[in-house]
Scaffold this motif. Sequence first.
Motif, PDB file in Angstrom:
ATOM      1  N   ILE A   1       0.847  -1.186   0.000  1.00 44.90           N
ATOM      2  CA  ILE A   1       0.000   0.000   0.000  1.00 44.90           C
ATOM      3  C   ILE A   1       0.882   1.235   0.000  1.00 44.90           C
ATOM      4  N   GLY A   2       0.625   2.156  -0.933  1.00 43.58           N
ATOM      5  CA  GLY A   2       1.417   3.371  -1.049  1.00 43.58           C
ATOM      6  C   GLY A   2       0.597   4.602  -0.720  1.00 43.58           C
ATOM      7  N   VAL A   3       1.199   5.759  -0.931  1.00 50.17           N
ATOM      8  CA  VAL A   3       0.544   7.035  -0.697  1.00 50.17           C
ATOM      9  C   VAL A   3       0.285   7.678  -2.054  1.00 50.17           C
ATOM     10  N   GLN A   4      -0.977   7.795  -2.409  1.00 48.02           N
ATOM     11  CA  GLN A   4      -1.331   8.245  -3.750  1.00 48.02           C
ATOM     12  C   GLN A   4      -0.814   9.649  -4.031  1.00 48.02           C
ATOM     13  N   SER A   5      -0.860  10.532  -3.041  1.00 48.13           N
ATOM     14  CA  SER A   5      -0.412  11.902  -3.271  1.00 48.13           C
ATOM     15  C   SER A   5       1.073  11.952  -3.614  1.00 48.13           C
ATOM     16  N   VAL A   6       1.868  11.069  -2.994  1.00 54.17           N
ATOM     17  CA  VAL A   6       3.294  11.014  -3.303  1.00 54.17           C
ATOM     18  C   VAL A   6       3.501  10.513  -4.728  1.00 54.17           C
ATOM     19  N   GLU A   7       2.697   9.547  -5.133  1.00 55.84           N
ATOM     20  CA  GLU A   7       2.807   9.008  -6.485  1.00 55.84           C
ATOM     21  C   GLU A   7       2.454  10.064  -7.529  1.00 55.84           C
ATOM     22  N   ILE A   8       1.453  10.888  -7.232  1.00 55.03           N
ATOM     23  CA  ILE A   8       1.073  11.952  -8.165  1.00 55.03           C
ATOM     24  C   ILE A   8       2.176  13.002  -8.250  1.00 55.03           C
ATOM     25  N   ALA A   9       2.760  13.349  -7.097  1.00 60.13           N
ATOM     26  CA  ALA A   9       3.881  14.292  -7.100  1.00 60.13           C
ATOM     27  C   ALA A   9       5.049  13.728  -7.895  1.00 60.13           C
ATOM     28  N   GLY A  10       5.293  12.433  -7.727  1.00 60.68           N
ATOM     29  CA  GLY A  10       6.353  11.782  -8.500  1.00 60.68           C
ATOM     30  C   GLY A  10       6.063  11.818  -9.990  1.00 60.68           C
ATOM     31  N   ARG A  11       4.786  11.653 -10.352  1.00 65.17           N
ATOM     32  CA  ARG A  11       4.407  11.714 -11.767  1.00 65.17           C
ATOM     33  C   ARG A  11       4.717  13.091 -12.356  1.00 65.17           C
ATOM     34  N   LEU A  12       4.432  14.133 -11.567  1.00 63.38           N
ATOM     35  CA  LEU A  12       4.721  15.486 -12.038  1.00 63.38           C
ATOM     36  C   LEU A  12       6.218  15.694 -12.250  1.00 63.38           C
ATOM     37  N   LEU A  13       7.029  15.210 -11.334  1.00 65.08           N
ATOM     38  CA  LEU A  13       8.469  15.372 -11.458  1.00 65.08           C
ATOM     39  C   LEU A  13       9.013  14.604 -12.661  1.00 65.08           C
ATOM     40  N   LYS A  14       8.518  13.388 -12.853  1.00 64.80           N
ATOM     41  CA  LYS A  14       8.977  12.601 -14.003  1.00 64.80           C
ATOM     42  C   LYS A  14       8.510  13.219 -15.312  1.00 64.80           C
ATOM     43  N   THR A  15       7.313  13.786 -15.311  1.00 64.68           N
ATOM     44  CA  THR A  15       6.810  14.454 -16.514  1.00 64.68           C
ATOM     45  C   THR A  15       7.690  15.640 -16.871  1.00 64.68           C
ATOM     46  N   LEU A  16       8.047  16.435 -15.882  1.00 67.58           N
ATOM     47  CA  LEU A  16       8.895  17.594 -16.134  1.00 67.58           C
ATOM     48  C   LEU A  16      10.255  17.175 -16.683  1.00 67.58           C
ATOM     49  N   ALA A  17      10.769  16.046 -16.196  1.00 65.73           N
ATOM     50  CA  ALA A  17      12.063  15.550 -16.681  1.00 65.73           C
ATOM     51  C   ALA A  17      12.003  15.165 -18.155  1.00 65.73           C
ATOM     52  N   GLN A  18      10.825  14.734 -18.603  1.00 62.14           N
ATOM     53  CA  GLN A  18      10.672  14.299 -19.993  1.00 62.14           C
ATOM     54  C   GLN A  18      10.405  15.446 -20.959  1.00 62.14           C
ATOM     55  N   LEU A  19      10.017  16.607 -20.407  1.00 62.26           N
ATOM     56  CA  LEU A  19       9.691  17.755 -21.250  1.00 62.26           C
ATOM     57  C   LEU A  19      10.925  18.633 -21.468  1.00 62.26           C
ATOM     58  N   GLY A  20      10.909  19.372 -22.548  1.00 59.69           N
ATOM     59  CA  GLY A  20      12.069  20.185 -22.916  1.00 59.69           C
ATOM     60  C   GLY A  20      12.059  21.562 -22.301  1.00 59.69           C
ATOM     61  N   GLY A  21      12.431  21.675 -21.045  1.00 55.92           N
ATOM     62  CA  GLY A  21      12.563  22.976 -20.417  1.00 55.92           C
ATOM     63  C   GLY A  21      11.355  23.384 -19.601  1.00 55.92           C
ATOM     64  N   PRO A  22      11.355  24.631 -19.122  1.00 55.97           N
ATOM     65  CA  PRO A  22      10.258  25.142 -18.284  1.00 55.97           C
ATOM     66  C   PRO A  22       8.915  25.048 -18.988  1.00 55.97           C
ATOM     67  N   GLN A  23       7.848  24.808 -18.192  1.00 55.36           N
ATOM     68  CA  GLN A  23       6.522  24.561 -18.756  1.00 55.36           C
ATOM     69  C   GLN A  23       5.463  25.472 -18.143  1.00 55.36           C
ATOM     70  N   THR A  24       4.462  25.810 -18.955  1.00 55.39           N
ATOM     71  CA  THR A  24       3.292  26.502 -18.427  1.00 55.39           C
ATOM     72  C   THR A  24       2.439  25.500 -17.661  1.00 55.39           C
ATOM     73  N   LEU A  25       1.600  25.989 -16.780  1.00 50.49           N
ATOM     74  CA  LEU A  25       0.725  25.107 -16.010  1.00 50.49           C
ATOM     75  C   LEU A  25      -0.180  24.306 -16.936  1.00 50.49           C
ATOM     76  N   LYS A  26      -0.710  24.956 -17.967  1.00 49.80           N
ATOM     77  CA  LYS A  26      -1.634  24.285 -18.882  1.00 49.80           C
ATOM     78  C   LYS A  26      -0.959  23.108 -19.575  1.00 49.80           C
ATOM     79  N   ASP A  27       0.214  23.342 -20.150  1.00 51.96           N
ATOM     80  CA  ASP A  27       0.902  22.276 -20.878  1.00 51.96           C
ATOM     81  C   ASP A  27       1.407  21.190 -19.925  1.00 51.96           C
ATOM     82  N   PHE A  28       1.947  21.624 -18.804  1.00 55.68           N
ATOM     83  CA  PHE A  28       2.509  20.697 -17.812  1.00 55.68           C
ATOM     84  C   PHE A  28       1.438  19.738 -17.309  1.00 55.68           C
TER      85      PHE A  28
END
Length: 285
Positions: free
Chosen positions: A35-62
């Motif tokens: 059993i994990g913590v869903q909020s931590v997993e979502i935060a991790g998803r955001l960090l991994k998404t940013l790593a895959q994108l090319g540079g700073p992102q707007t909230l909408k695109d991110f």
Amino acid sequence: MLQARAAEPLGVGLAAGRADKKAVRSLSRADRRQIGVQSVEIAGRLLKTLAQLGGPQTLKDFSAVAGLSPAKAHRYLVSLIREGLIEQSAIDGRYDFGGAAREIGRAAINRLDIMRIGAPLLVDLRNVLQQTVFLGVWGNEGPTVLYWLDVPRPVSVIIRPGSILPLLTSALGLVCAAYLPPDLTKRRIAKEIDEHKRSGLDFAVKSQAQAARKLTDVRARGFSLVRGDLIRGIDAMAVPVLDFKKDLVAVLAAVGPSKSIDVSSNGKSIRELKLAAQKFVGLIG
């Protein structure tokens, strides 16, 4: 004050019972997963998404790429900003990695390189010396064992990777204290000296002056040596791995029973440790 609970209608009770049984069956099917913590997993998803994108992102695109609504993504980004993992530009409002995330990335890369380079050298060192050897670094909690290779013997010396060793009574710690900037180690040294004084035991270092002389000797000789200081009957020696800027990158050490390990200044153990350190530096580039 206790209150009587109203009786539930029979149909509601049966439905609840079926729901409970269904939940138990569902849990039993998922019991292989922790059993994990869903909020931590979502935060991790955001960090991994940013790593895959090319540079700073707007909230909408991110948020779109992460599969979250802008409002939900924003709530998580606020917390990540507070922790220094994300930062938002004051000019255009775009999101990018913060200082804490960059620090984590550098630490991960450094440790990966240290392990990749150090592990084969330790294997050779263990085979040549026929002694237990290990690789250490300065971690967040102090001198930290990163990788350990033992040799078969009646009584093995076992210190697990991740173990935190003292500064003044371990070979790893003495090298860290001798070669790191004093600001990183002075508080820990003072604490250990105080503990030595209060223990009533015969520690070699019981004052700042003794500590300073000890560390000067380590730098002058290019290695540290402890003889039963940490574990009775066990001696250890360690050498620094210094980069081109003379900054401490890692520590190589050998440890073994006092009767079987050569701890002489010009002995085989020190020669091989220093040779391995030179090879390490050459591979760092």
